[in-house]
Design an enzyme around this catalytic site. Structure first.
Site, short mmCIF file in Angstrom:
data_model
loop_
_atom_site.label_atom_id
_atom_site.label_comp_id
_atom_site.label_asym_id
_atom_site.label_seq_id
_atom_site.Cartn_x
_atom_site.Cartn_y
_atom_site.Cartn_z
N CYS A 43 0.80 -1.24 -0.04
CA CYS A 43 -0.04 -0.03 0.15
C CYS A 43 0.77 1.11 -0.15
O CYS A 43 1.94 1.41 0.49
CB CYS A 43 -0.87 0.13 1.13
N THR A 45 0.42 3.57 1.82
CA THR A 45 0.75 3.90 3.37
C THR A 45 1.97 3.20 3.82
O THR A 45 2.67 3.68 4.57
CB THR A 45 -0.51 3.55 4.26
N HIS A 48 5.03 5.42 2.81
CA HIS A 48 5.02 6.34 3.51
C HIS A 48 5.54 6.05 4.81
O HIS A 48 6.37 6.81 5.50
CB HIS A 48 3.76 7.09 3.65
N HIS A 66 -1.25 -5.05 4.90
CA HIS A 66 -2.79 -5.23 5.40
C HIS A 66 -3.63 -5.20 4.10
O HIS A 66 -4.94 -5.37 4.39
CB HIS A 66 -3.19 -3.80 6.15
N CYS A 102 -13.43 -0.67 17.42
CA CYS A 102 -13.37 -1.32 18.63
C CYS A 102 -14.86 -1.60 18.78
O CYS A 102 -15.31 -2.81 19.37
CB CYS A 102 -12.86 -0.72 19.81
N CYS A 105 -15.86 2.51 21.73
CA CYS A 105 -15.42 3.79 22.33
C CYS A 105 -16.53 5.00 21.92
O CYS A 105 -17.67 4.76 21.36
CB CYS A 105 -14.05 4.34 21.71
N CYS A 118 -12.19 5.66 15.45
CA CYS A 118 -12.24 4.80 16.92
C CYS A 118 -11.00 5.27 17.69
O CYS A 118 -9.96 5.41 16.81
CB CYS A 118 -12.16 3.31 16.22
N ILE A 204 -4.59 3.45 -5.83
CA ILE A 204 -5.91 3.89 -5.06
C ILE A 204 -6.58 4.85 -6.32
O ILE A 204 -7.58 4.72 -6.48
CB ILE A 204 -5.58 4.91 -4.11
#
Length: 384
Positions: A43, A45, A48, A66, A102, A105, A118, A204
């Site tokens: 990715c 990300t 980066h 991921h 989660c 929260c 979250c 993307i």
């Protein structure tokens, strides 16, 4: 087949080369599962993070990755269904997202549409360090481990039985694009037949072209580089025209090119998928007055750039940010891939790399150099 050890790649910090480590095959308790990884995308990300752009502390060393598709090879007796209630068994194809709200929260309870913010999310491939047993917390590995007792926020999603795992590995990034467009839909800034400009021709950006077409865009233009392999693929995915930033280097000229293509007044919606800070000031000038700008590319902090907010006011714009997605968004990505699996050249996006130190290193470096659209690591070639 059960082995005595599992190989997993870790990185020691920004700029580090990957190191393959071996860990023991874990015990799998009643609410847990072990997933054999068929394919995991690299990715933007991840890139980066390796450039040092992630704005928060990270648990180095850890395993990146991921965007994964895998198959359950071992599971506990009470690990029986995915987040959507679909039955799971040994042999089920699944994906897991990185950001898993989660459910408990402040934002998850009171603002479920913003559960992507979250306060205590589970974050595979990022916030789970290698030192945490059983050490299988990211997609650059042979297997990934999930345990609903250890990490109750974990979400697992079943893929269609006949979906190639390579295709399933695209469901996470595609979902980010779908949510970004849905943000615009809810704000009244995107509707059927609208003209869309995508800034960025990386993975993307390419997926955003497909999402725009599937969600009703009338015309799609892509601004990016390089021509090969990225802009050429953008046109295959349905961009009617592309603007090459390596050839048209002046921002004002790029703005004029886009306006000429879409008819002078500008596009209805512009979406930044580039991750470059300069995209924003340029992109809002590609919009018609009253148009919508969606920022989903600045997922890490790549720095600031001077801009005039007067232009946002004077042009009467909608400006929206979109951060990842919520738990209920993921099935939209899986379903779009399944429904349109023969409509777009999805697998042409992917360049495959073996799972060893050289393969992982080349996958990352080739992605950084824009030699690939989606570098994809394949630990088990027979699965994909």
């Amino acid at each position: 087949m059960r082995n005595s050890t599992i190989r997993v790649a870790t990185f020691a910090g920004p700029g580090a080369e990957p190191v393959i480590r071996s860990v023991r095959w874990p015990q799998v308790p009643k609410h847990a599962a072990l997933i054999q990884i068929g394919a995991c995308g690299v990715c933007g990300t991840d890139l980066h993070i390796l450039k040092g752009h992630w704005p928060k502390p990270l648990p180095w060393p850890f395993t990146l990755g991921h965007e994964l598709g895998g198959v359950i090879v071992e599971k506990g007796g009470e690990f029986t269904e995915d987040f959507m209630g679909k039955k799971l068994a040994v042999g089920s194809k699944v994906m897991i997202p990185p950001l898993m709200p989660c459910g408990q929260c402040y934002y998850c309870v009171h603002y479920p549409q913003q559960a992507n913010k979250c306060l205590t999310p589970v974050y595979y491939g990022r916030y789970l360090g290698f030192d945490k047993a059983p050490h299988l917390w990211g997609g650059f590995a042979e297997y990934v481990y999930v345990d609903l007792d250890m990490l109750p926020g974990t979400k697992v999603y079943k893929l269609p039985d006949d979906m190639p795992l390579r295709l399933g590995a695209l469901s996470e990034p595609l979902t980010s694009c779908i949510r970004a467009f849905n943000r615009a839909v809810r704000a009244g800034g995107f509707s059927w037949g609208n003209t869309v400009v995508i800034q960025g021709s990386g993975p993307i950006g390419i997926l955003a072209i497909a999402a725009a077409r599937e969600m009703g865009a009338g015309r799609v233009i892509c601004v990016g580089a390089p021509e090969q392999p990225r802009l050429k693929l953008a046109r295959k995915f349905g961009a009617e025209a592309t603007v090459n930033i390596e050839e048209v280097k002046d921002p004002d000229e790029r703005i004029k090119r886009v306006r000429d293509i879409v008819g002078g007044f500008g596009a209805d919606l512009v979406m930044d998928c580039s991750g470059h800070p300069s995209a924003g000031p340029e992109g809002i000038e590609m919009l018609r007055d009253g148009g919508t700008y969606v920022e989903m590319g600045q997922f890490t902090d790549a720095g600031a750039i001077a801009t005039s907010w007067h232009r946002i006011c004077a042009k009467d714009l909608n400006v929206l940010g979109s951060w990842a997605f919520t738990a209920n968004d993921l099935p939209l990505g899986v379903d779009m891939l399944d429904r349109a699996r023969d409509k777009y050249p999805w697998l042409d996006m992917q360049t495959l790399y073996p799972f060893d130190e050289d393969g992982v290193s080349r996958a990352v470096k080739d992605a950084m150099a824009m030699k690939t659209v989606k570098s994809t690591i394949v630990p088990w070639p027979e699965l994909v």
